[in-house]
Design an enzyme around this catalytic site. Structure first.
Site, PDB file in Angstrom:
ATOM      1  N   ASP A  17       0.890  -1.308  -0.051  1.00 56.94           N
ATOM      2  CA  ASP A  17      -0.285   0.143   0.170  1.00 56.94           C
ATOM      3  C   ASP A  17       0.900   1.246  -0.221  1.00 56.94           C
ATOM      4  OD1 ASP A  17      -2.163   1.578   0.198  1.00 56.94           O
ATOM      5  OD2 ASP A  17      -3.318   0.761   1.839  1.00 56.94           O
TER       6      ASP A  17
HETATM    7  C1  BGC Z   1      -4.931   3.293   0.018  1.00 57.37           C
HETATM    8  C2  BGC Z   1      -5.189   2.249  -1.049  1.00 57.37           C
HETATM    9  C3  BGC Z   1      -4.642   3.027  -2.484  1.00 57.37           C
HETATM   10  C4  BGC Z   1      -3.662   3.823  -2.423  1.00 57.37           C
HETATM   11  C5  BGC Z   1      -3.419   4.471  -3.836  1.00 57.37           C
HETATM   12  C6  BGC Z   1      -3.538   4.231  -0.083  1.00 57.37           C
HETATM   13  O1  BGC Z   1      -3.987   5.122   0.848  1.00 57.37           O
HETATM   14  O2  BGC Z   1      -4.992   2.653   1.344  1.00 57.37           O
HETATM   15  O3  BGC Z   1      -6.270   1.450  -0.897  1.00 57.37           O
HETATM   16  O4  BGC Z   1      -5.081   2.065  -3.660  1.00 57.37           O
HETATM   17  O5  BGC Z   1      -3.645   4.675  -1.420  1.00 57.37           O
HETATM   18  O6  BGC Z   1      -4.410   5.679  -3.944  1.00 57.37           O
END
Ligand code: BGC
Length: 753
Positions: free
Chosen positions: A271
């Site tokens: 993530d």
């Molecule tokens: C989230 C993810 C997301 C990523 C990219 C993160 O803050 O937890 O689910 O895909 O950001 O935007």
């Protein structure tokens, strides 16, 4: 030496020189780097890549990615390795806009995933996934960062709206369909957030302490099912730690379970800014560190400590030094690079399919795609809405021409970003919409030719009402509608699930006023996760859970209220009477000083808990009414015995008849109850569901097949799934609490796996 001999010698020498030169030319052709062309070229490309290039590849290219996407990977042009585009998200394609450093790209804001799973209909899921895949392709996206399959452990979870359910089987089934269908459009997916990411409070620091059994039975099965059945191209590792080790660095879950047990052969990406220690991440099986730029301090080094303090950024330089110092193994790096190359060759970018996409100037979908998105949105939204209560069949509207609409949530004020409806949740699952494309509740009702009274004495009713105004509204209109809304977003959990006193007062006043006129009051809930209902539901004749239904929400709500669509959604999550009833109460969001949350409820999540402990919910898991009625009959099993030593399917069939006046859809739910087990078990667990359409008077036979896994529990001590011999009950119902027919069978013999 004679002249002749010298001649011969010179000739030999010349020949040798020519030959040697030819060989050298050939050799130099051989060392020309081989470009990435297909799967077969990967091993040669691996040989051509330098260490400097490999350490580049496993770190994303920074945030935001091109034109405001969430991220991208780095390219190595000399070897034909392109950069690929990764973009959110679970409720539609999100590119640009807020925080993304680029203009918003307008896409369809589909209903939230909780609504999608409330359809309990894989066909609806296919429609959404196919359309989303198409939109992703228009914007040149290679991997869609979705679906989110974390279990809705607690109703206050800030991202519950983005997730599917409190039940792993429902979640897994819907996610599997989503992944399969998106990937059929040629775009990859990233199933997330692996694993036990069930809260937003301190999400990057919190250590989720979960029993092995709860992990296997509740938090992992949706990932397992999707990985085995739909083969997502990528998996996204979560922010939090699982049992003491950060998910991004957790070898047990990333390699032991995901790859070795389930056979995952795709790529694991972290993530965003989740990796604390890049060396530990790569060693654990986290292939790609996203998004690649550095944000904030990285607090908890575990491995490669010296390097970590030298430079905390997960940079290529750091990784190179780690390789040179022998802290990071070449094998780990190679394995991650290989997984990335395997991903890249599948992407549309690599295949040259995006050559004509004009990323920089494209800010809207093509007309055709946008139209399709809206149509699918409207249809799916109405299929996932749940009619929670319908006293004396107050809905659908009968003889209704004028509707009195109340509730602050119905206010349209673009300057304050009030759209007259909440179409979705916030954060990475938010989609950039053009407000012009958003159908508010009031607009939806007007589109369906109802007159809407939202203004009395020059004042907007929807902003609040005095008792007198309530009486006037009731006199002036045929039915009352209160629109209650809640928003939530990634990064924060919800403070509570309570109703505001003013909201309850409004419902009560209108209820009295409308009932005094012999008219009805309907409450429509525009929410992403459960709120309290038991303390006001008596005032409402009908309650429609509209969720956050996407940009076509107003039309979809009107479709259900008017009866154009017969509601068929069922709750994918229990609505408890009060927050103190929930199984994680007192253990959510855990100890936020020491950053640890204990999942003390173990496997008793959602209905597994209420059911087993006999705590009455306000509305149970699987509940949802229809404008028609269904009768169940003829439950039959293919055998009264199930041989545990084999894993042959047991076939179960039941007949369902529409005994009401209108066509409708029913979700037939199959639960299993284990009567004799040494391991403690929840009273019942969902193991099958099917949605069927029936005309009045029509009967259909529904067939299910269950296997040994449906009878099994995870034995912590043996560290494996076991099905115990003894009696099992098959329970078929229209909700987890409304069981229509039961049958028993005997599990015999020994489960030898
Ligand atoms: C989230 C993810 C997301 C990523 C990219 C993160 O803050 O937890 O689910 O895909 O950001 O935007």
């Amino acid at each position: 030496m004679g002249k002749g001999n010298i001649k011969v010698l010179i000739t030999i020498l010349i020949c040798w020189l020519i030959l040697a030169n030819a060989t050298r030319t050939k050799a130099s052709i051989n060392t020309q780097p081989m470009k990435l062309t297909d799967e077969a070229s990967i091993e040669n490309v691996m040989k051509s890549l330098t260490i400097d290039e490999k350490v580049q590849l496993v770190i994303g290219a920074g945030y935001p990615g091109p034109n405001g996407v969430a991220g991208s990977t780095r390219s190595i042009p000399r070897l034909g390795i392109p950069s690929i585009i990764l973009s959110d998200g679970p409720a539609g394609v999100r590119i640009g806009g807020l925080f993304a450093g680029a203009p918003p790209r307008i896409a369809t804001a589909f209903p939230i995933p909780s609504l999608l799973s409330a359809t309990w209909d894989v066909k609806q899921m296919q429609k959404v996934a196919k359309t989303m895949g198409k939109e992703a392709r228009e914007y040149g996206v290679d991997v869609l960062l979705a679906p989110g399959v974390n279990i809705q452990r607690d109703p206050l979870g800030g991202r519950n709206f983005e997730y599917y359910s409190e039940d792993p089987f429902l979640t897994g089934s819907m996610a599997t369909e989503f992944i399969r269908t998106v990937q059929e459009t040629g775009v990859g997916t990233s199933i997330k957030h692996y694993a036990a990411n069930n809260q937003e409070t301190n999400r990057t620091k919190i250590n989720a302490v979960v029993s092995k059994r709860a992990l296997r039975e509740i938090y992992l099965p949706a990932f397992e099912m999707a990985v085995k059945q739909a083969k997502p191209w990528t998996v996204m590792s979560a922010y939090n730690a699982v049992n003491g080790v950060f998910a991004t660095q957790n070898r047990t879950i990333l390699t032991g379970i995901l790859r070795d047990e389930w056979g995952f052969d795709g790529l694991v990406m972290s993530d965003w800014w989740a990796v604390k220690n890049p060396v530990a991440a790569l060693e654990a099986g986290n292939d790609l560190i996203m998004p690649g730029d550095y944000r904030g301090p990285l607090p908890m080094p575990e491995l490669g400590k010296e390097l970590y303090t030298k430079s905390s950024a997960p940079s290529p330089e750091l990784l190179k030094a780690a390789i040179q110092d022998g802290i990071l193994s070449k094998e780990a790096l190679d394995s991650s690079v290989r997984n990335l190359l395997k991903l890249i060759i599948k992407t549309p970018t690599f295949k040259g399919e995006y050559k004509n996409v004009d990323y920089q100037t494209k800010t809207t979908l093509s007309k055709k795609t946008a139209k399709k998105g809206a149509r699918v949105n409207r249809e799916v939204a109405s299929e996932g809405m749940v009619l929670m209560k319908n006293e004396k069949k107050s809905l659908p509207f009968k003889g209704v021409k004028k509707i009195g609409v109340a509730g602050e949530n119905a206010v349209v004020d673009l300057a304050q970003s009030k759209l007259g409806i909440i179409i979705g949740g916030g954060g990475s699952a938010e989609v950039n919409v053009d407000p012009k494309n958003v159908v508010s509740l009031v607009q939806g009702l007007k589109n369906a030719d109802y007159a809407v009274v939202d203004s009395i004495n020059g004042k907007k009713v929807i902003e609040g009402l005095s008792k007198n105004e309530a009486v006037n509204l009731a006199k002036n209109t045929d039915i009352g509608l209160v629109f209650i809304g809640r928003q939530s977003t990634e990064g924060a959990d919800r403070p509570d699930m309570s109703m505001k006193p003013v909201e309850i007062q409004l419902i009560k006043d209108l209820s009295e006023a409308y009932h005094a006129e012999g008219k009805k009051l309907v409450v429509v809930l525009n929410i992403g996760a459960p709120i309290e209902v038991a303390n006001w539901s008596d005032y409402a004749d009908s309650i429609l859970l509209a969720w956050q239904p996407g940009q076509e929400g107003g039309n979809a709500i009107a479709d259900v209220l008017s009866g154009r669509v017969n509601p068929s959604g069922k709750l994918p999550v229990t609505f408890p009477v009060k927050y103190s009833d929930v199984p994680s109460y007192g253990n959510f969001p855990g100890d936020t000083v020491n950053n640890v949350v204990h999942y003390t409820e173990g496997i008793y999540v959602g209905y597994r808990y209420y059911d087993t402990k006999k705590i009455n919910p306000a509305y149970p898991f699987g509940h949802g009414l229809s404008y028609t009625d269904f009768a169940y009959s003829n439950l039959k099993l293919s055998s009264a015995k199930y041989l545990l030593s084999k894993n042959e399917p047991l076939s179960i069939s039941i007949e369902v008849t529409n005994i009401g006046p209108v066509s409708g859809k029913e979700v037939v739910q199959l639960y299993i109850h284990d009567q004799n087990s040494k391991l403690e078990r929840p009273f019942k667990e969902l193991k099958g569901f099917k949605k069927i359409f029936l005309k009045p008077g029509q009967t259909k036979k529904v067939t299910f097949a269950i296997d040994k896994r449906a009878l099994s529990a995870f034995d912590d001590k043996l560290n494996k799934w076991i099905a115990e011999p003894g009696k099992f009950t098959v329970l078929i119902g229209s909700s987890s609490q409304d069981i229509k027919q039961e049958a028993e069978f005997m599990g015999v013999g020994k489960d030898v796996n």
